[in-house]
Scaffold this motif. Structure first.
Motif, PDB file in Angstrom:
ATOM      1  N   VAL A  22       5.865  -6.275  -4.703  1.00  0.00           N
ATOM      2  CA  VAL A  22       7.081  -6.590  -5.475  1.00  0.00           C
ATOM      3  C   VAL A  22       7.494  -5.441  -6.410  1.00  0.00           C
ATOM      4  O   VAL A  22       8.656  -5.341  -6.779  1.00  0.00           O
ATOM      5  N   ALA A  23       6.542  -4.562  -6.739  1.00  0.00           N
ATOM      6  CA  ALA A  23       6.881  -3.443  -7.648  1.00  0.00           C
ATOM      7  C   ALA A  23       7.452  -2.235  -6.893  1.00  0.00           C
ATOM      8  O   ALA A  23       7.879  -1.270  -7.507  1.00  0.00           O
ATOM      9  N   SER A  24       7.440  -2.304  -5.558  1.00  0.00           N
ATOM     10  CA  SER A  24       7.834  -1.133  -4.764  1.00  0.00           C
ATOM     11  C   SER A  24       9.270  -1.248  -4.262  1.00  0.00           C
ATOM     12  O   SER A  24       9.698  -2.311  -3.821  1.00  0.00           O
ATOM     13  N   ASP A  25       9.980  -0.111  -4.305  1.00  0.00           N
ATOM     14  CA  ASP A  25      11.311  -0.062  -3.679  1.00  0.00           C
ATOM     15  C   ASP A  25      11.144   0.113  -2.175  1.00  0.00           C
ATOM     16  O   ASP A  25      11.953  -0.366  -1.395  1.00  0.00           O
ATOM     17  N   GLU A  26      10.111   0.841  -1.816  1.00  0.00           N
ATOM     18  CA  GLU A  26       9.848   1.087  -0.394  1.00  0.00           C
ATOM     19  C   GLU A  26       8.364   0.898  -0.130  1.00  0.00           C
ATOM     20  O   GLU A  26       7.534   1.183  -0.990  1.00  0.00           O
ATOM     21  N   LEU A  27       8.070   0.445   1.086  1.00  0.00           N
ATOM     22  CA  LEU A  27       6.663   0.224   1.453  1.00  0.00           C
ATOM     23  C   LEU A  27       6.320   0.995   2.726  1.00  0.00           C
ATOM     24  O   LEU A  27       7.123   1.049   3.670  1.00  0.00           O
ATOM     25  N   TYR A  28       5.133   1.576   2.719  1.00  0.00           N
ATOM     26  CA  TYR A  28       4.610   2.241   3.909  1.00  0.00           C
ATOM     27  C   TYR A  28       3.253   1.642   4.194  1.00  0.00           C
ATOM     28  O   TYR A  28       2.444   1.451   3.286  1.00  0.00           O
ATOM     29  N   ASN A  88      -4.006 -10.857  -1.794  1.00  0.00           N
ATOM     30  CA  ASN A  88      -4.001 -11.706  -2.986  1.00  0.00           C
ATOM     31  C   ASN A  88      -2.952 -11.166  -3.960  1.00  0.00           C
ATOM     32  O   ASN A  88      -2.124 -10.333  -3.572  1.00  0.00           O
ATOM     33  N   ASN A  89      -3.023 -11.591  -5.209  1.00  0.00           N
ATOM     34  CA  ASN A  89      -2.017 -11.150  -6.174  1.00  0.00           C
ATOM     35  C   ASN A  89      -2.006  -9.651  -6.415  1.00  0.00           C
ATOM     36  O   ASN A  89      -1.006  -9.087  -6.830  1.00  0.00           O
ATOM     37  N   GLU A  90      -3.139  -9.025  -6.165  1.00  0.00           N
ATOM     38  CA  GLU A  90      -3.206  -7.575  -6.373  1.00  0.00           C
ATOM     39  C   GLU A  90      -2.241  -6.876  -5.407  1.00  0.00           C
ATOM     40  O   GLU A  90      -1.418  -6.070  -5.801  1.00  0.00           O
ATOM     41  N   LEU A  91      -2.381  -7.219  -4.127  1.00  0.00           N
ATOM     42  CA  LEU A  91      -1.508  -6.605  -3.114  1.00  0.00           C
ATOM     43  C   LEU A  91      -0.057  -7.045  -3.330  1.00  0.00           C
ATOM     44  O   LEU A  91       0.878  -6.235  -3.239  1.00  0.00           O
ATOM     45  N   LEU A  92       0.132  -8.308  -3.662  1.00  0.00           N
ATOM     46  CA  LEU A  92       1.498  -8.801  -3.878  1.00  0.00           C
ATOM     47  C   LEU A  92       2.179  -8.066  -5.028  1.00  0.00           C
ATOM     48  O   LEU A  92       3.375  -7.787  -4.984  1.00  0.00           O
ATOM     49  N   LEU A 147       4.015 -10.525   5.519  1.00  0.00           N
ATOM     50  CA  LEU A 147       3.876 -10.715   4.074  1.00  0.00           C
ATOM     51  C   LEU A 147       5.050 -10.073   3.332  1.00  0.00           C
ATOM     52  O   LEU A 147       5.649 -10.685   2.424  1.00  0.00           O
ATOM     53  N   ALA A 148       5.385  -8.847   3.743  1.00  0.00           N
ATOM     54  CA  ALA A 148       6.500  -8.142   3.094  1.00  0.00           C
ATOM     55  C   ALA A 148       7.794  -8.917   3.326  1.00  0.00           C
ATOM     56  O   ALA A 148       8.594  -9.116   2.400  1.00  0.00           O
ATOM     57  N   LEU A 193       4.070   6.517  -6.990  1.00  0.00           N
ATOM     58  CA  LEU A 193       3.300   6.174  -5.772  1.00  0.00           C
ATOM     59  C   LEU A 193       2.238   5.148  -6.125  1.00  0.00           C
ATOM     60  O   LEU A 193       1.391   5.411  -6.987  1.00  0.00           O
ATOM     61  N   LEU A 194       2.275   4.002  -5.458  1.00  0.00           N
ATOM     62  CA  LEU A 194       1.310   2.943  -5.776  1.00  0.00           C
ATOM     63  C   LEU A 194       0.237   2.834  -4.701  1.00  0.00           C
ATOM     64  O   LEU A 194       0.553   2.663  -3.514  1.00  0.00           O
ATOM     65  N   ASP A 195      -1.010   2.921  -5.146  1.00  0.00           N
ATOM     66  CA  ASP A 195      -2.146   2.719  -4.235  1.00  0.00           C
ATOM     67  C   ASP A 195      -2.567   1.263  -4.355  1.00  0.00           C
ATOM     68  O   ASP A 195      -2.859   0.785  -5.446  1.00  0.00           O
ATOM     69  N   SER A 196      -2.590   0.560  -3.231  1.00  0.00           N
ATOM     70  CA  SER A 196      -2.783  -0.893  -3.343  1.00  0.00           C
ATOM     71  C   SER A 196      -4.175  -1.351  -2.922  1.00  0.00           C
ATOM     72  O   SER A 196      -4.950  -0.611  -2.318  1.00  0.00           O
ATOM     73  N   SER A 197      -4.422  -2.605  -3.235  1.00  0.00           N
ATOM     74  CA  SER A 197      -5.650  -3.269  -2.807  1.00  0.00           C
ATOM     75  C   SER A 197      -5.477  -3.707  -1.347  1.00  0.00           C
ATOM     76  O   SER A 197      -4.376  -4.039  -0.926  1.00  0.00           O
ATOM     77  N   PRO A 198      -6.568  -3.731  -0.563  1.00  0.00           N
ATOM     78  CA  PRO A 198      -6.433  -4.190   0.822  1.00  0.00           C
ATOM     79  C   PRO A 198      -6.537  -5.704   0.969  1.00  0.00           C
ATOM     80  O   PRO A 198      -6.473  -6.218   2.093  1.00  0.00           O
TER      81      PRO A 198
END
Ligand SMILES: Nc1ncnc2c1ncn2[C@@H]1O[C@H](COP(=O)(O)OP(=O)(O)OP(=O)(O)O)[C@@H](O)[C@H]1O
Ligand SMILES: [Mg+2]
Length: 273
Positions: A134-140, A126-130, A159-160, A118-123
């Motif tokens: 790209v590292a996720s199989d699925e996005l919510y 920028n490259n953090e969110l990107l 963006l996705a 489970l990845l917790d992302s930056s809001p």
């Protein structure tokens, strides 16, 4: 031999409930569904998974991993709540030169060992969110029911899509069921993302944060906890048994009792109006 899948929890707006969703989903996936789960704090510049879970005293952080200084096993924290954590670099640990795009490679390695990453992302867009995208199989995507946040949710969809990714589900959070809010059906229709869960705005989530625990642990049968269990079951296509009526009522009463403790007694029965 890949075993698990990576799930990114995103939004292009701060404070909507990404980290809250990540820690609660990790808790129920591990404890109610018996999954092997690792939470990755990929909010590089403002990591706060550790603040929600009290796992801040780590020798190494995700930065040491991305920069090739340490191995995965050196940085993973085995959390007492039943899942593992790959912590962000708090305080002096921040390193703006980290190679964020290496995240995918590391997440792919984690998928060999865990059912869910489970990845917790930056809001911030920028490259953090990107790197999470790209590292996720699925996005919510997590959204609150208001127009400005819907606007950022639409940007997340775009963006996705630019990265050839689809957003699998919309988690609608902090819902107060007031007339001025956007309706969940409208949020779903306007965003074009299937709604996977609606989580009420509940002070117990804030109380859980103050106690450094997931809300799902504080009261497993609260409306918030049941909503997270349903979302977790949808994410992994697992059966979910709705608890019996009396269990739910006891869950609601437990939350209500907590409110009662803080209300002014002088108001008397006005509290219930
Ligand atoms: N359903 C809820 N009811 C009440 N408070 C909530 C709820 N969900 C989250 N919160 C509170 O909202 C605040 C922001 O939540 P959180 O840190 O999860 O947001 P975030 O999207 O991760 O923010 P950031 O983008 O800054 O990392 C926290 O204080 C959290 O306890
Ligand atoms: Mg966060």
């Amino acid at each position: 031999m890949v075993k698990g899948k990576s799930i990114g929890i995103i939004s292009i707006k701060g404070g909507v409930g990404k980290t809250t969703s990540v820690i609660n989903l990790a808790h129920v996936l591990a404890n109610d569904f018996g999954k092997k789960v690792v939470v990755v704090d990929a909010n590089f510049s403002s990591p706060n998974v550790a603040l929600h879970l009290g796992a801040a005293n780590n020798k190494y952080s995700i930065f040491d991993l991305l920069n090739g200084k340490v191995k995965l096993s050196d940085v993973i924290h085995e959390h007492e709540f039943g899942f593992h954590v790959l912590p962000g670099g708090m305080g002096n640990g921040f390193n703006s030169n980290a190679n964020y795009m290496k995240l995918k490679e590391k997440v792919n390695q984690l998928k060999n060992h865990y059912d869910v990453v489970l990845l917790d992302s930056s809001p911030t867009l920028n490259n953090e969110l990107l790197s999470t995208i790209v590292a996720s199989d699925e996005l919510y995507v997590v959204s609150t029911p208001d127009l400005p946040t819907l606007g950022t949710t639409l940007r997340a969809v775009k963006l996705a899509r630019d990265k050839k990714m689809n957003i699998n589900g919309l988690i609608l959070n902090k819902v107060r069921s007031k007339n001025y809010e956007l309706k969940s059906a409208d949020m779903e229709r306007l965003s074009g993302i299937p709604l996977v869960g609606v989580i009420n705005d509940n002070v117990r989530v804030l109380e859980a944060l103050s106690k450094v625990k997931p809300a799902t642990m504080l009261n497993p049968n609260s409306d918030v906890s049941l909503a997270y269990k349903k979302i977790a079951s949808k994410m992994l296509s697992l059966p979910y048994g709705e608890p019996k009526f009396h269990t739910k009522i006891l869950g609601y009463l437990k939350d209500d009792f907590a409110k009662l403790k803080t209300h002014k007694w002088s108001k008397g029965l006005a509290y219930y109006k």
